[in-house]
Design a protein around this motif. Sequence first.
Motif, short mmCIF file in Angstrom:
data_model
loop_
_atom_site.label_atom_id
_atom_site.label_comp_id
_atom_site.label_asym_id
_atom_site.label_seq_id
_atom_site.Cartn_x
_atom_site.Cartn_y
_atom_site.Cartn_z
N THR A 1 -73.29 -74.60 -13.20
CA THR A 1 -73.58 -73.24 -13.67
C THR A 1 -72.57 -72.84 -14.75
N THR A 2 -71.29 -73.16 -14.53
CA THR A 2 -70.26 -72.84 -15.54
C THR A 2 -70.50 -73.67 -16.81
N PHE A 3 -71.06 -74.87 -16.67
CA PHE A 3 -71.39 -75.68 -17.85
C PHE A 3 -72.46 -74.98 -18.70
N VAL A 4 -73.49 -74.43 -18.02
CA VAL A 4 -74.57 -73.75 -18.74
C VAL A 4 -74.05 -72.49 -19.44
N VAL A 5 -73.19 -71.74 -18.75
CA VAL A 5 -72.60 -70.53 -19.37
C VAL A 5 -71.81 -70.92 -20.62
N GLU A 6 -71.05 -71.99 -20.53
CA GLU A 6 -70.28 -72.48 -21.69
C GLU A 6 -71.22 -72.86 -22.84
N ALA A 7 -72.31 -73.55 -22.53
CA ALA A 7 -73.27 -73.95 -23.57
C ALA A 7 -73.95 -72.72 -24.18
N MET A 8 -74.20 -71.68 -23.37
CA MET A 8 -74.77 -70.44 -23.89
C MET A 8 -73.84 -69.80 -24.92
N ALA A 9 -72.53 -69.79 -24.61
CA ALA A 9 -71.55 -69.22 -25.53
C ALA A 9 -71.49 -70.04 -26.82
N ALA A 10 -71.53 -71.36 -26.70
CA ALA A 10 -71.51 -72.24 -27.88
C ALA A 10 -72.76 -72.02 -28.73
#
Length: 498
Positions: free
Chosen positions: A60-69
């Motif tokens: 889930t934290t990986f997806v949030v990071e990708a959303m920010a990128a």
Amino acid sequence: MAGGITDTGELYSPYVGLVYMFNLIVGTGALTMPKAFATAGWLVSLVLLMFLGFMSYMTTTFVVEAMAAANAQLRWKRMEKRKEDDEDEDSSSGVSDSDVLLHDGYERAETRPILSVQRRGSPNIFEITERVEMGQMASMFFNKVGVNLFYFCIIIYLYGDLAIYAAAVPVSLMQVTCSATGNHSCSVGDGTKYNDTDKCWGPIRRIDAYRLYLAAFTLLLGPFTFFNVQKTKYLQIMTSLMRWIAFILMIILALIRISRGQAEGHPSMAQLSGIRNLFGVCVYSFMCQHSLPSLITPISKKKHVNKLVLLDYVLILAFYSLLSFTAIYCFRNDTLMDMYTLNFTNCEIINVAFIRYFLGLFPVFTISTNFPIIAVTLRNNWKTLFHREGGTYPWVVDRIVFPAITLIPPVLVAFCTHDLESLVGITGAYAGNGIQYLIPAFLAYCSRKDTQLVFGSGTVNKHLSPFRHTFWIVFVLIWGFSCFVFVTANIVLSESKL
């Protein structure tokens, strides 16, 4: 689910976001968890549940990071386009070529390290303000093969979802309305094992009743696949309220029965043969990664979003444990049903007819409201997968073919089997594994590479996952691929014994 950039919608507080995420994750999959717990043993189930909860939180934290990128990339492209437009205006306003070249060199020298501007107090380029769905992120960070694999995984998962929904409603209706003894109000969940060939009403067998209900379900809800439907706020509130009333009722009724000394459950500590289905059920029951853009983007303050998500996972883990442990100690393993609500349709458990029917028919109401939404989402994913830039579909393909290939396969699967535990287990173990583990890990890896390429190696994403070391991405990928191998081997070995 797989579309491009969409409106953010009305903003809400972090705590409202926490409630929305809780409601999204705790869905129909939770109703199949007690049976899976009993089949695998309480110790194995608890350890696996905690581990898979941790893994789901990490991705889930990986997806949030990708959303920010993705948000940063979109801002960067807009700034570059604006700069090009300004340069075009300058060149068309009579400025000499040498002046343009000097100006261009000056501009690039001044603006290329874009984050130098960010450090002087302007809004952070990695702020998540635009909703970028997973399909759009896949298009931004993956190559063509990766994008096609992403859509394939999403489509298979949604097919599994629809097959589970298409089977769950007729199963609930069959169990509540059919009885071999003729006592329609009290026989379900009394421990009696019925066969599909047992009589339901007169010459109608239970399997015939199931298929009649399936046909009615398809005729009533199937047509929505051919149109656009939206989930209204009031419908969401109603289904959420019904779900929580049902879950709380089941936990309280089981606790009352245990406190009175009427508990019949004697669960084992470990049964390795049940791990395959438990794994799929747990993966399915922690699934939220595909909907994170819709949940996270409208949160007004995202500074502590990862801590908020962690709190959600801790609460969900506690809830699943409470629901499953009260179930496996209240009921014998062999009496626990695939759809846990059906265990409460017996007069010995609760003598209030309204509560018995409410719990027995609870999946019918909630699933029936979700089925058209999932079907339209799957139809749109098919359209996106085959879409070519600038091309349009003929009316027959758009209005008939895509809805038909969306609706027919899951209904056929539900016609062939109503084994909900296996359907949930296989959907979670395969497509769910890809969506929950592999895709987020690849998104994190590729978005980090792209961010360094565009913004420089010294750039720090403010929403960088706490699991920022490459080791964690490798660990998730190894775990995901290992799960594919384990589940497949388990299925092959189980089939070879039959």
